[in-house]
Design a protein around this motif. Structure first.
Motif, PDB file in Angstrom:
ATOM      1  N   SER A 168      52.888  61.938  51.339  1.00 57.60           N
ATOM      2  CA  SER A 168      53.481  61.095  51.635  1.00 57.60           C
ATOM      3  C   SER A 168      54.943  61.543  51.118  1.00 57.60           C
ATOM      4  O   SER A 168      55.187  60.688  51.960  1.00 57.60           O
ATOM      5  N   ARG A 169      54.498  62.788  50.915  1.00 58.72           N
ATOM      6  CA  ARG A 169      56.238  63.480  50.818  1.00 58.72           C
ATOM      7  C   ARG A 169      56.342  64.293  51.930  1.00 58.72           C
ATOM      8  O   ARG A 169      57.483  64.647  51.974  1.00 58.72           O
ATOM      9  N   GLY A 170      55.990  64.274  52.500  1.00 57.39           N
ATOM     10  CA  GLY A 170      56.400  64.698  54.159  1.00 57.39           C
ATOM     11  C   GLY A 170      55.517  66.089  54.245  1.00 57.39           C
ATOM     12  O   GLY A 170      56.054  66.810  54.719  1.00 57.39           O
ATOM     13  N   PHE A 171      55.196  66.792  53.334  1.00 55.41           N
ATOM     14  CA  PHE A 171      53.675  67.899  53.445  1.00 55.41           C
ATOM     15  C   PHE A 171      52.419  67.993  53.817  1.00 55.41           C
ATOM     16  O   PHE A 171      51.732  67.612  52.903  1.00 55.41           O
ATOM     17  N   VAL A 172      51.764  68.633  54.493  1.00 54.37           N
ATOM     18  CA  VAL A 172      50.177  68.723  55.083  1.00 54.37           C
ATOM     19  C   VAL A 172      49.648  69.250  53.873  1.00 54.37           C
ATOM     20  O   VAL A 172      50.826  70.261  53.509  1.00 54.37           O
ATOM     21  N   THR A 173      48.997  69.278  53.652  1.00 58.15           N
ATOM     22  CA  THR A 173      48.850  69.503  52.157  1.00 58.15           C
ATOM     23  C   THR A 173      46.955  69.887  52.201  1.00 58.15           C
ATOM     24  O   THR A 173      45.850  69.387  52.006  1.00 58.15           O
ATOM     25  N   VAL A 174      46.855  71.440  51.695  1.00 56.06           N
ATOM     26  CA  VAL A 174      45.160  71.615  51.411  1.00 56.06           C
ATOM     27  C   VAL A 174      44.537  71.725  50.477  1.00 56.06           C
ATOM     28  O   VAL A 174      45.631  72.455  49.105  1.00 56.06           O
ATOM     29  N   ILE A 175      43.925  71.618  50.067  1.00 55.01           N
ATOM     30  CA  ILE A 175      43.497  71.443  48.608  1.00 55.01           C
ATOM     31  C   ILE A 175      42.272  72.158  49.043  1.00 55.01           C
ATOM     32  O   ILE A 175      40.813  71.932  49.398  1.00 55.01           O
ATOM     33  N   PRO A 176      41.585  73.328  48.216  1.00 54.20           N
ATOM     34  CA  PRO A 176      40.932  74.294  48.462  1.00 54.20           C
ATOM     35  C   PRO A 176      39.822  74.279  47.111  1.00 54.20           C
ATOM     36  O   PRO A 176      40.313  73.995  46.160  1.00 54.20           O
ATOM     37  N   ASP A 177      38.669  74.351  47.588  1.00 53.12           N
ATOM     38  CA  ASP A 177      37.501  74.515  46.003  1.00 53.12           C
ATOM     39  C   ASP A 177      37.712  76.372  46.239  1.00 53.12           C
ATOM     40  O   ASP A 177      38.346  76.249  47.445  1.00 53.12           O
ATOM     41  N   TYR A 178      36.844  77.575  45.502  1.00 50.87           N
ATOM     42  CA  TYR A 178      36.618  78.370  44.458  1.00 50.87           C
ATOM     43  C   TYR A 178      35.668  78.588  44.153  1.00 50.87           C
ATOM     44  O   TYR A 178      35.690  77.679  43.372  1.00 50.87           O
ATOM     45  N   ARG A 179      35.305  79.811  44.083  1.00 44.43           N
ATOM     46  CA  ARG A 179      33.994  79.732  43.160  1.00 44.43           C
ATOM     47  C   ARG A 179      35.059  80.088  41.599  1.00 44.43           C
ATOM     48  O   ARG A 179      35.956  80.440  41.744  1.00 44.43           O
ATOM     49  N   LEU A 180      33.954  80.306  41.107  1.00 48.59           N
ATOM     50  CA  LEU A 180      33.626  79.647  39.483  1.00 48.59           C
ATOM     51  C   LEU A 180      32.737  80.688  38.918  1.00 48.59           C
ATOM     52  O   LEU A 180      32.187  80.633  39.356  1.00 48.59           O
ATOM     53  N   VAL A 181      33.665  80.466  38.200  1.00 50.55           N
ATOM     54  CA  VAL A 181      32.456  80.405  36.961  1.00 50.55           C
ATOM     55  C   VAL A 181      31.838  80.376  36.366  1.00 50.55           C
ATOM     56  O   VAL A 181      31.587  79.350  35.894  1.00 50.55           O
ATOM     57  N   PRO A 182      30.620  80.672  35.670  1.00 49.81           N
ATOM     58  CA  PRO A 182      30.129  82.119  36.253  1.00 49.81           C
ATOM     59  C   PRO A 182      29.242  83.197  36.994  1.00 49.81           C
ATOM     60  O   PRO A 182      28.787  83.874  36.953  1.00 49.81           O
ATOM     61  N   GLU A 183      29.474  81.967  38.354  1.00 52.36           N
ATOM     62  CA  GLU A 183      29.188  82.963  39.638  1.00 52.36           C
ATOM     63  C   GLU A 183      29.543  83.710  39.749  1.00 52.36           C
ATOM     64  O   GLU A 183      29.439  85.397  40.206  1.00 52.36           O
ATOM     65  N   VAL A 184      30.700  83.801  39.820  1.00 50.95           N
ATOM     66  CA  VAL A 184      32.081  85.078  39.573  1.00 50.95           C
ATOM     67  C   VAL A 184      33.190  85.181  38.765  1.00 50.95           C
ATOM     68  O   VAL A 184      32.855  84.076  37.825  1.00 50.95           O
TER      69      VAL A 184
END
Length: 282
Positions: free
Chosen positions: A88-104
């Motif tokens: 809403s402030r003018g930024f195309v925004t990307v929100i990724p998931d990423y692998r987590l402990v204990p998998e990595v």
């Protein structure tokens, strides 16, 4: 006050909600929409991302927002309030998931965020974003990931990302200087690293890094002030561009929840992040 905001305030006062429940209740900013969901940037369920965009076509500067969770929890779907606020402030925004402990363990979660940056570089123009103007923003463990991408040059290089596209990095309550490991979260995530110094963002302070904005709440009992001041001092000693701000009475979670519409009175997080991002992408 809006009835929904009153209900949210009562809910927060009565208990400690999950972030998913908070995200479901909190009113979202107008002028933005989610334009992509569960887009794969790598293999597996944890390597997917969502995209939020302003309602007009752009091209707009880009924010990649990396959430926290002690490198062991978190879900991009719980942060639509942040995606809408920034879009809403003018930024195309990307929100990724990423692998987590204990998998990595370290450095895989940083590698995943670098891969999400590669996707952003290659595809964000399809959603109205300008791939030449990217700002990284992270909270807590996500701030660690974001700052590592900004400072340790090999992550973006190995992912095929042109580092000059990263115009700035914002860390909200991030751990940057935390040896020796004294809590389970850091021991579990980093304890198997061969060279512990290479797990520390402060080790990579350099003059030619992108500008940094470091924000921290003075009531934060999760990440101590050493992290903020240590990285700030190291960047200044190296000749880098760094700004650090502290918020009185703000704790580790408040600084991130203040991105949401009803809780912006708690801290000027959104105002400061947007002002910095606008400056470095101008």
């Amino acid at each position: 006050m809006h009835r929904r905001t009153l209900l949210l305030s009562a809910f927060l006062a009565a208990c400690t909600p999950t972030l998913g429940a908070f995200n479901a209740l909190v009113p979202k900013d107008a002028g933005a929409r989610r334009v992509a969901q569960d887009v794969a940037y790598g293999d597996g369920r944890r390597r997917q991302l969502d995209v939020y965009a302003p309602l007009d076509g752009g091209p707009h500067p880009v924010v990649v927002f990396i959430y926290g969770g002690s490198w062991s929890s978190g879900d991009k779907g719980d942060y639509s309030f942040a995606g809408a606020a920034l879009a809403s402030r003018g930024f195309v925004t990307v929100i990724p998931d990423y692998r987590l402990v204990p998998e990595v363990r370290f450095p895989s979660f940083v590698d995943d965020c670098a891969a999400a940056m590669r996707w952003t570089q290659d595809h964000i123009s399809e959603f109205g974003g300008d791939p030449l103007r990217i700002v990284l923003v992270g909270h807590s463990a996500g701030a660690y990931n974001a700052i590592m991408l900004g400072l340790d040059a090999h992550y973006l290089r190995d992912a095929g990302v042109d580092a000059s596209r990263v115009r700035g990095v914002v860390g909200l309550a991030g751990p940057y200087d935390f040896l020796p490991f004294d809590v389970d979260a850091t021991r579990d995530a980093f304890g198997q690293a061969h060279d512990l110094a290479l797990t520390q963002p402060v080790h990579f302070a350099r003059a030619d890094a992108p500008p940094l904005l470091l924000l921290w709440g003075e009531a934060d009992t999760t990440v101590g002030p050493r992290n903020l001041h240590g990285l700030e001092a190291a960047m200044r000693a190296a000749g880098g561009d760094v700004e650090a701000r502290t918020y009185p009475g703000v704790n580790h979670v408040d600084i991130m929840l203040a991105l949401s519409r009803p809780l912006r009175v708690r801290a000027p997080t959104l105002t400061d992040v947007v002002a910095f991002a606008e400056r470095v992408t101008a």
